[in-house]
Design an enzyme around this catalytic site. Sequence first.
Site, PDB file in Angstrom:
ATOM      1  N   GLU A  45       0.818  -1.208   0.000  1.00  0.00           N
ATOM      2  CA  GLU A  45       0.000   0.000   0.000  1.00  0.00           C
ATOM      3  C   GLU A  45       0.863   1.273   0.000  1.00  0.00           C
ATOM      4  O   GLU A  45       1.834   1.384   0.748  1.00  0.00           O
ATOM      5  CB  GLU A  45      -0.892  -0.023   1.247  1.00  0.00           C
ATOM      6  N   LYS A 114      -8.884   3.101  -2.523  1.00  0.00           N
ATOM      7  CA  LYS A 114      -9.265   2.514  -1.237  1.00  0.00           C
ATOM      8  C   LYS A 114     -10.633   3.046  -0.813  1.00  0.00           C
ATOM      9  O   LYS A 114     -10.882   4.252  -0.843  1.00  0.00           O
ATOM     10  CB  LYS A 114      -8.207   2.849  -0.185  1.00  0.00           C
ATOM     11  N   CYS A 150      -5.927  -3.054   1.777  1.00  0.00           N
ATOM     12  CA  CYS A 150      -5.752  -3.133   3.238  1.00  0.00           C
ATOM     13  C   CYS A 150      -7.092  -3.159   3.975  1.00  0.00           C
ATOM     14  O   CYS A 150      -7.731  -4.195   4.055  1.00  0.00           O
ATOM     15  CB  CYS A 150      -4.866  -1.982   3.708  1.00  0.00           C
ATOM     16  N   SER A 176       0.015  -2.805   7.097  1.00  0.00           N
ATOM     17  CA  SER A 176      -0.601  -3.267   8.342  1.00  0.00           C
ATOM     18  C   SER A 176       0.453  -3.352   9.433  1.00  0.00           C
ATOM     19  O   SER A 176       1.317  -4.226   9.402  1.00  0.00           O
ATOM     20  CB  SER A 176      -1.240  -4.646   8.127  1.00  0.00           C
ATOM     21  N   GLY A 294      23.357  -0.129  34.959  1.00  0.00           N
ATOM     22  CA  GLY A 294      23.461  -1.370  35.710  1.00  0.00           C
ATOM     23  C   GLY A 294      22.103  -1.968  36.015  1.00  0.00           C
ATOM     24  O   GLY A 294      22.003  -3.024  36.644  1.00  0.00           O
ATOM     25  N   GLY A 295      21.036  -1.306  35.545  1.00  0.00           N
ATOM     26  CA  GLY A 295      19.681  -1.815  35.736  1.00  0.00           C
ATOM     27  C   GLY A 295      19.160  -2.528  34.501  1.00  0.00           C
ATOM     28  O   GLY A 295      19.766  -2.499  33.432  1.00  0.00           O
ATOM     29  N   SER A 298      18.040  -0.236  30.966  1.00  0.00           N
ATOM     30  CA  SER A 298      19.125   0.233  30.096  1.00  0.00           C
ATOM     31  C   SER A 298      19.912  -0.933  29.525  1.00  0.00           C
ATOM     32  O   SER A 298      20.418  -0.862  28.400  1.00  0.00           O
ATOM     33  CB  SER A 298      20.038   1.199  30.846  1.00  0.00           C
ATOM     34  N   THR A 398      15.304   5.168  28.088  1.00  0.00           N
ATOM     35  CA  THR A 398      15.171   3.761  28.469  1.00  0.00           C
ATOM     36  C   THR A 398      14.033   3.487  29.439  1.00  0.00           C
ATOM     37  O   THR A 398      14.062   2.501  30.172  1.00  0.00           O
ATOM     38  CB  THR A 398      16.500   3.268  29.094  1.00  0.00           C
ATOM     39  N   GLU A 403       6.733   2.640  33.890  1.00  0.00           N
ATOM     40  CA  GLU A 403       7.196   3.952  34.335  1.00  0.00           C
ATOM     41  C   GLU A 403       6.535   5.075  33.545  1.00  0.00           C
ATOM     42  O   GLU A 403       6.125   6.089  34.107  1.00  0.00           O
ATOM     43  CB  GLU A 403       8.717   4.036  34.206  1.00  0.00           C
TER      44      GLU A 403
END
Length: 553
Positions: A45, A114, A150, A176, A294-295, A298, A398, A403
């Site tokens: 499309e 369409k 579509c 899609s 260090g988490g 990330s 990140t 969150e």
Amino acid sequence: MTDRLRIALAQLNPTVGDIKGNLEKAIEARREAELAGADLVVFPELFIAGYPPEDLVLRPAFQRRAREAVIQLAEQTADGGPAVLIGAPWKEEDKLYNAVLYLDKGEVQAHRYKVRLPNYGVFDEPRVFDEGPLPGPIDIRGVRVGVPVCEDIWYPDVVECLEETGAEMLLVPNGSPYDFDKFDARMQLAVRRIQESGLPMAYLNQIGGQDELVFDGGSFVLNADLSLAVQMRAWEQEILVTDWTREPHGWVCAKGECAEVPEGDEAIYLATVRGLRDYVKKNHFPGVVLGLSGGIDSALVAALAVDALGAENVHCVMLPYRYTSSESLEDAEACAKALGVRYDIVPIEEPVVGFTNALEKMFENTQSDTTEENIQSRSRGLILMAISNKFGSMLLTTGNKSEVSAGYATLYGDMNGGFNPIKDLYKSRVFKLAAWRNEHMPKGVLGPEGEVIPERIITKPPSAELRPDQKDEDSLPPYEVLDDILECLVEHEMPVHDIVARGHDRALVHRVENLVFVSEYKRRQAAPGVKLSSRNFGRDRRYPITNGFRDVD
């Protein structure tokens, strides 16, 4: 009339607005199809424009250049090679259509528009396109071919009209986007239309990332008896030639390649890699930079970036402060080493102390609170943006969907960045994907095999490390609880009483709902990220920032 037709399905990756580049791809694909002896090559499309073009398609200069590209491609068909079915915006009088053009013998032989313009979720096509009339089939080298576009197959009327006006097969060009359950939904939809019409169908989808959307390809052909003739690969560009024969009961596609379609965590991981890769490359960034804390968040983003772009194009920076644990320093370094990326350490003690000292007189006689914590986050954001500015690499942010939903992120701090690969992944899924990647080597990725995220990063309690002994659960409920409530609120718009009926505390549900609402202003300023779920934060979910509603029952 012919009894045989060889159709090439061009499952390709266009770039929105790059009319010249998309035309060149189409010319090259047609050349490849000709070498394979194809009679027809079909493109997804709006291929010439790229999909979705949004308001860009309203520019007269854009419409003109797209039309010129179609005519240029049509002229190529004078060579007697394959005919072409290709999508492009097409203006007739004062109406602008999402069109499919049939090109053969050096000219535009036919066009179909369409009919069903989607206006939900990420789609708002009625804003830019006019609705086309119900179509009849196109005579393609002696075969009456129906070309619903579509959304036209999501309702029965367009296919019914094509069947009633003599179509012998259906070729469906699509743009899609991927989400968790989309492939099965497409297949079930195709089955319904085939059962209703009795016509075989080739379903052609594009691949590639476009801003927050990602397209998985996964094109297929189903015969009228619902047998799977062809299953193209997901997440890969490919031109596949299919062979069709007119049988006494209608057209049949010969059995061809039937690739296995990735599911579950593998599909989600590949979608995220593709979305990140195309966002960086199509916007011409030389690479990416990110803070490696260090988490878990990330670390997963670093792994995704390496898999998408290669280790040489990923720069990780640890930005420690007095609350950064020795374990985080060790884990970040181990992750960077496992991924093979450049890794630097830039302490933030001096800038944080500098900001604190500058504000000391104004903050006199106040208690330390999240203000001081946010100074740490914003110092990191400032340093990372400076690195991005200096070296040209795009800064990745990140924050996970948990969150982002609850506002557990610092505006102009850890929210700084140009793109967020995990924006649509709840924290629970982040843990799952990290563990999955350690055990699998996905096809087409550029990173190393084996453990790329140290096990301790996956197993230790999450913490922002902005104060002594801080844990995420000091501020938020356990993620397995939070994520279920959030999914009920965000993806499913469930009333509070229904969420409580699932076993959740009523006061907690009200608190989480309030966090979602009051964080809207942050999300409006957040980086885009890969859409993976049925409802991401962005075009899928458009809530007002100023909002007095609460579901109090």
